[in-house]
Design a protein around this motif. Structure first.
Motif, PDB file in Angstrom:
ATOM      1  N   THR A  61       0.753  -1.275  -0.189  1.00 38.83           N
ATOM      2  CA  THR A  61      -0.288  -0.490   0.034  1.00 38.83           C
ATOM      3  C   THR A  61       0.731   1.027  -0.112  1.00 38.83           C
ATOM      4  O   THR A  61       1.597   1.476   0.968  1.00 38.83           O
ATOM      5  CB  THR A  61      -0.823   0.097   1.045  1.00 38.83           C
ATOM      6  N   ARG A  66      -2.909   6.927  -1.779  1.00 38.53           N
ATOM      7  CA  ARG A  66      -4.381   6.324  -1.951  1.00 38.53           C
ATOM      8  C   ARG A  66      -4.406   4.644  -2.553  1.00 38.53           C
ATOM      9  O   ARG A  66      -4.675   4.492  -3.246  1.00 38.53           O
ATOM     10  CB  ARG A  66      -4.960   7.019  -2.121  1.00 38.53           C
ATOM     11  N   THR A  82      -6.014   3.254  -8.082  1.00 40.12           N
ATOM     12  CA  THR A  82      -5.717   4.268  -6.686  1.00 40.12           C
ATOM     13  C   THR A  82      -7.161   4.438  -5.662  1.00 40.12           C
ATOM     14  O   THR A  82      -8.435   4.722  -7.049  1.00 40.12           O
ATOM     15  CB  THR A  82      -5.336   5.578  -7.429  1.00 40.12           C
ATOM     16  N   ALA A  85     -10.541   9.878  -3.662  1.00 36.12           N
ATOM     17  CA  ALA A  85     -10.355  10.760  -2.744  1.00 36.12           C
ATOM     18  C   ALA A  85     -11.192  11.401  -2.428  1.00 36.12           C
ATOM     19  O   ALA A  85     -12.444  11.002  -2.313  1.00 36.12           O
ATOM     20  CB  ALA A  85      -9.382  12.367  -2.931  1.00 36.12           C
ATOM     21  N   GLY A  90      -9.112  14.598   3.344  1.00 29.53           N
ATOM     22  CA  GLY A  90      -9.133  13.217   4.525  1.00 29.53           C
ATOM     23  C   GLY A  90      -8.700  14.589   5.911  1.00 29.53           C
ATOM     24  O   GLY A  90      -7.831  13.833   6.169  1.00 29.53           O
ATOM     25  N   PRO A  99      -5.571  11.085   3.632  1.00 31.06           N
ATOM     26  CA  PRO A  99      -5.904   9.531   3.993  1.00 31.06           C
ATOM     27  C   PRO A  99      -5.267   8.851   3.227  1.00 31.06           C
ATOM     28  O   PRO A  99      -3.868   9.259   3.137  1.00 31.06           O
ATOM     29  CB  PRO A  99      -7.092  10.194   2.619  1.00 31.06           C
ATOM     30  N   LEU A 100      -5.484   7.812   3.618  1.00 29.50           N
ATOM     31  CA  LEU A 100      -4.260   6.852   3.371  1.00 29.50           C
ATOM     32  C   LEU A 100      -4.413   5.461   3.680  1.00 29.50           C
ATOM     33  O   LEU A 100      -5.513   4.801   4.085  1.00 29.50           O
ATOM     34  CB  LEU A 100      -3.067   6.629   4.859  1.00 29.50           C
ATOM     35  N   THR A 101      -3.980   4.400   2.361  1.00 27.23           N
ATOM     36  CA  THR A 101      -4.361   2.913   1.967  1.00 27.23           C
ATOM     37  C   THR A 101      -3.487   2.696   3.016  1.00 27.23           C
ATOM     38  O   THR A 101      -1.860   3.057   3.343  1.00 27.23           O
ATOM     39  CB  THR A 101      -4.095   3.140   0.613  1.00 27.23           C
ATOM     40  N   TYR A 116      -8.799   1.109   4.280  1.00 32.36           N
ATOM     41  CA  TYR A 116      -8.571   3.007   3.433  1.00 32.36           C
ATOM     42  C   TYR A 116      -8.825   3.437   5.078  1.00 32.36           C
ATOM     43  O   TYR A 116      -9.810   3.121   5.364  1.00 32.36           O
ATOM     44  CB  TYR A 116      -9.344   3.063   2.349  1.00 32.36           C
ATOM     45  N   THR A 118     -10.057   7.530   6.087  1.00 32.50           N
ATOM     46  CA  THR A 118      -9.990   8.767   5.354  1.00 32.50           C
ATOM     47  C   THR A 118     -10.802   9.618   6.281  1.00 32.50           C
ATOM     48  O   THR A 118     -11.267  10.563   6.295  1.00 32.50           O
ATOM     49  CB  THR A 118     -11.332   8.256   4.082  1.00 32.50           C
TER      50      THR A 118
END
Length: 314
Positions: A61, A66, A82, A85, A90, A99-101, A116, A118
């Motif tokens: 990841t 993302r 991807t 958003a 985020g 936001p992040l994976t 995920y 967010t």
């Protein structure tokens, strides 16, 4: 380093994994650490979590981008997805503000499961990606949660999710989520609590970054959580980890202090990799045979996110 040289280094590292011979003096260490892949920080290629396929392909990841990415044994990077958003960018993501994976695991059929976070109810949760398919959310989690570490129980088709706000979720691959474990041992004390997560020896194992601990939570016969026990402590900034395949021995990424530690079954530990070996804020660990994969996301160093390989010394 050119792409050609990166690919050559990656292949050489894989081949070395089958031929490296450790001496007794190296028995407690990781040996021959070297970087095999550099990532692009400007593109958000901050590798947060890693899982390996049987042929040595790595799936990571890229948290800030993302993205879910595939890295071939030859070093070729292919972006598989991807994620969308969030509408607010985020900003409401707990503790982080972006936001992040996050955690990732892989089923035998090649399906990838990942997290995920967010800060929004429409996107936060557990997602899946079938080979050749598109990502879909299979289980929403609360907007105020921070899903982080992930592991799949392949026998029961159940996912366990470490929530850094202080819980472990239980999520069937068919959907739905319930809190499986909670308590003071899982909570943050200022930043992030429950972080990395693995299944091993009939238990769910979880790190707590703020408390510097590795926790063991037994899986009872009825599927419920047993009492939380501290298996190791004093691991400053511990993120994700992996079992080496030698009983209860663990390799753990200590993100905030830029180290990797070998944690013995009795809970004692020693530092086996440092910044001098090329670490840039290690986030997770994967082990294949005697080869140890260490992604660094460079969250705090702000330079050279990378993938480092080393070898178990016995």
């Amino acid at each position: 380093m050119s792409a050609k040289h990166v690919r050559k280094a990656f292949v050489a590292a894989i081949l070395a994994a089958t031929t490296f011979a450790a001496t007794p003096a190296q028995a407690a260490a990781l040996c021959a650490p070297h970087i095999v892949q550099h990532f692009d920080l400007a593109k958000g290629q901050t590798p947060e979590s890693i899982v390996l396929s049987p042929n040595g392909t790595a799936y990571v990841t890229f948290a800030k981008a993302r993205q879910i990415a595939e890295i071939s044994p030859g070093g070729r990077i292919r972006i598989l997805a991807t994620l969308p958003a969030p509408a607010d960018g985020g900003a409401g993501t707990p503790a982080l503000g972006f936001p992040l994976t996050v955690g990732i695991d892989r089923a035998p059929d090649g399906t990838l499961y990942f997290l995920y976070a967010t800060g929004t109810a429409d996107l936060t949760g557990v997602w899946s990606l079938r080979p050749g398919g598109t990502p879909r959310r299979i289980a929403p989690l609360p907007a105020g949660s921070l899903p982080n570490g992930l592991a799949l129980d392949q026998h029961t088709r159940t996912l366990y999710v470490a929530d850094s706000t202080g819980a472990v979720w239980k999520v069937p691959t068919t959907g739905g989520a319930t809190v499986w474990a909670s308590g003071e041992e899982l909570k943050p004390t200022g930043f992030l609590g429950a972080n990395g997560l693995k299944l091993h020896d009939g238990s769910v194992w979880v790190t707590n970054l703020d408390q510097g601990t590795i926790l063991r939570i037994p899986l009872r016969a009825n599927g419920s959580a047993g009492p939380v026990r501290v298996a190791a402590a004093g691991l400053t900034g511990v993120d994700d980890f992996a079992f080496t395949g030698r009983g209860g021995e663990i390799i753990a990424a200590l993100d905030t202090v830029n180290e990797v530690a070998l944690v013995r079954a009795d809970g004692t530990h020693e530092v086996v990799l440092t910044a001098a070996d090329g670490l840039q804020g290690p986030t997770s660990i994967a082990v294949r045979g005697r080869t140890v994969y260490v992604p660094s996301a460079a969250y705090l160093t702000g330079k050279d996110p990378n993938l480092l390989l080393a070898h178990l010394g016995r």
